[in-house]
Structures are given as C-alpha cells and as structure tokens.
Scaffold this motif. Structure first.
Motif, mmCIF file in Angstrom:
data_model
loop_
_atom_site.group_PDB
_atom_site.id
_atom_site.type_symbol
_atom_site.label_atom_id
_atom_site.label_comp_id
_atom_site.label_asym_id
_atom_site.label_seq_id
_atom_site.Cartn_x
_atom_site.Cartn_y
_atom_site.Cartn_z
ATOM 1 N N GLY A 12 0.844 -1.118 0.089
ATOM 2 C CA GLY A 12 0.001 -0.162 0.013
ATOM 3 C C GLY A 12 0.859 1.200 0.069
ATOM 4 O O GLY A 12 1.983 1.120 -0.021
ATOM 5 N N PRO A 13 0.210 2.358 -0.012
ATOM 6 C CA PRO A 13 1.113 3.796 0.076
ATOM 7 C C PRO A 13 2.070 3.559 1.220
ATOM 8 O O PRO A 13 1.886 3.120 2.375
ATOM 9 N N VAL A 14 3.326 4.244 0.707
ATOM 10 C CA VAL A 14 4.269 4.125 1.581
ATOM 11 C C VAL A 14 4.609 5.194 2.357
ATOM 12 O O VAL A 14 5.010 6.343 1.763
ATOM 13 N N ALA A 15 4.805 5.396 3.653
ATOM 14 C CA ALA A 15 5.079 6.631 4.445
ATOM 15 C C ALA A 15 6.741 6.415 4.697
ATOM 16 O O ALA A 15 7.490 7.407 4.536
ATOM 17 N N THR A 16 6.963 5.444 5.281
ATOM 18 C CA THR A 16 8.598 5.014 5.735
ATOM 19 C C THR A 16 8.734 3.822 5.042
ATOM 20 O O THR A 16 8.016 2.787 4.881
ATOM 21 N N ALA A 17 10.135 3.511 4.732
ATOM 22 C CA ALA A 17 10.492 2.376 4.203
ATOM 23 C C ALA A 17 12.057 2.127 4.647
ATOM 24 O O ALA A 17 12.859 2.905 5.087
ATOM 25 N N THR A 18 12.146 0.801 4.914
ATOM 26 C CA THR A 18 13.495 0.447 5.203
ATOM 27 C C THR A 18 14.156 -0.065 4.066
ATOM 28 O O THR A 18 13.975 -1.064 3.397
ATOM 29 N N VAL A 19 15.423 0.607 3.334
ATOM 30 C CA VAL A 19 16.051 0.119 2.334
ATOM 31 C C VAL A 19 17.363 -0.295 2.609
ATOM 32 O O VAL A 19 18.121 0.298 3.174
ATOM 33 N N ALA A 20 17.907 -1.505 2.197
ATOM 34 C CA ALA A 20 19.094 -2.164 2.328
ATOM 35 C C ALA A 20 19.745 -2.223 0.937
ATOM 36 O O ALA A 20 19.238 -2.331 -0.049
ATOM 37 N N VAL A 21 21.051 -1.531 0.944
ATOM 38 C CA VAL A 21 21.921 -1.646 0.154
ATOM 39 C C VAL A 21 23.232 -2.285 0.040
ATOM 40 O O VAL A 21 24.018 -2.065 0.926
ATOM 41 N N ARG A 22 23.721 -3.236 -0.583
ATOM 42 C CA ARG A 22 24.463 -4.129 -0.456
ATOM 43 C C ARG A 22 25.216 -4.128 -1.671
ATOM 44 O O ARG A 22 25.988 -5.417 -2.016
#
Length: 234
Positions: free
Chosen positions: A143-153
C-alpha cells in the motif's frame, strides 16, 4: 550539496588510490576496487503511485562495473589482469544492462521493506547506462508508503570496503557500508526528528571519505608544483 557531486569533486580519489599502491587486483571477486569514486543511491516514492519506491543506483567507476560483469559471468575473467589492471571496454555497461543476471543481482542486493512486508522489485530499462547514469529499480509495496527500510549491499560481496552515498526526500542522507547496510527513510511528510541531515554515524563516515579526497587533492597539488619547478629549472 547533493551527494551526486561526481567526477570533478571525486576524481582526486583516484590519485589517493594510486599513491597508496595497495589496491592490487586479482581475477575474480577478490579483485574488487572499492577505493575510487563511491557508488550513489537516490531513494524516492513515486508521485503518482504512492505504493512504489524508486531506488536509483549509480556505479562509482567503469572498472567497478567491469569487475561486476566478471563476477556475474557476463564478461571474461581475463578482463581483470594479474598485474592489477582492469580491461574496461566501452560496451561493458551495455552487456550488464541487457542481462537478467544483472537485474536479479540489483534487486537482490538492494531491497525495500514496508514495515515487515518486503516490496518486490523490478529494474527499469536502464537508459543511459552506457554513460554510467546507472539503473533504477521500482519496488511495489502492499500500500502507500510513508516510511521504508532500504538495504543496499551493492558490490560488498566483491569487497566489503565498498560504500554507497545515499540521498532521499527532504535532504535525508545516509552512508551504506558493510555492517551498516540498512537505513529507514521517511518518504512522505516532514523529515525525521532532528532534521534531514546526516546522523552522527553517517556524518563521521562521510567526513572520512571527503577527508581522504581533500588529502589526495592536496597531494596532487604538491606534485604539480614540483613538476612546474623542475620544468622552469630545466
């Protein structure tokens, strides 16, 4: 100033790596070259589809892209020489851009989670990849995203010393590296408490990167002055 300062401001890092003389490459993943220009990532939510998170990744330098192609089996292993050089060819980015292996690698090494729900990612047609403009992955959340955890490897499987400088909405910034490869982003609404700047850890890491570049630039200026003096004396 955004992190995507790119070639002019970051070019001195190549001098630092050359002066150190320690980045000796060998065939295969052990030959990664993380001491040049850093990777960059930009995180944003789609203005028309608030359930979609865009992550735009840009490689630091063409040698890193060639090394990744060798690691994925898309380019010959002999493109990484035993003397520490990398045989970079103009069409290397196109080889990666056309490969499902690269797309799978990108969405495996960069992930987005909305709460506890993973958001599946797909890679956009990487237009401009030949000019090292990078690639964008779209992650569709429930659904609509207000906060998100993004992992970058990205590339840390080749060498854990790779770092990624990241930007997000409202001036948010982060530094991804081994041991600190996830970050929570506020994608809508006001920036997080404390402002949109770097956290203490990210600020220290960025200062270290920029400090190294400034030292390299100062060293290059000293060398240039000496060369000018010798030319005048001759």
């Amino acid at each position: 100033m955004p992190f995507a300062i790119r070639a002019g401001a970051w070019a001195a890092s190549a001098l630092l790596g050359a002066a150190a003389g320690a980045a000796v490459l060998a065939p295969g993943p052990a030959g990664a070259h993380p001491f040049g220009d850093p990777q960059t990532v930009d995180v944003a939510v789609d203005a028309q589809r608030p359930e979609v998170v865009h992550v735009h990744w840009r490689v630091g330098g063409p040698d890193d892209l060639t090394l990744l192609g060798v690691s994925l089996g898309l380019l010959p292993r002999d493109r990484v020489k035993t003397d520490g050089t990398v045989d970079v060819q103009y069409d290397d980015p196109g080889v990666l851009a056309a490969s499902d292996r690269f797309a799978a690698y990108l969405t495996e090494r960069i992930t987005v989670t909305d709460g506890a729900a993973p958001c599946p990612g797909t890679v956009q047609q990487p237009i401009g990849f030949l000019q090292l403009k990078g690639a964008t992955a779209d992650y569709t959340c429930p659904g609509p995203v207000a906060t998100a955890t993004v992992a970058v490897r990205m590339l840390t499987d080749l060498n854990p010393a790779y770092r990624t400088l990241a930007t997000g909405p409202n001036g948010q910034r982060a530094v991804y590296e081994g041991g600190a490869d996830t970050h929570a982003w506020t994608l809508t609404g006001p920036p997080p408490a404390g402002g949109a700047g770097l956290g203490r850890s990210a600020a220290v890491q960025l200062a270290a990167v920029l400090g190294g570049l400034l030292l390299a630039g100062a060293g290059a200026e000293v060398v240039a002055r000496r060369m000018r003096r010798r030319a005048v004396a001759a």
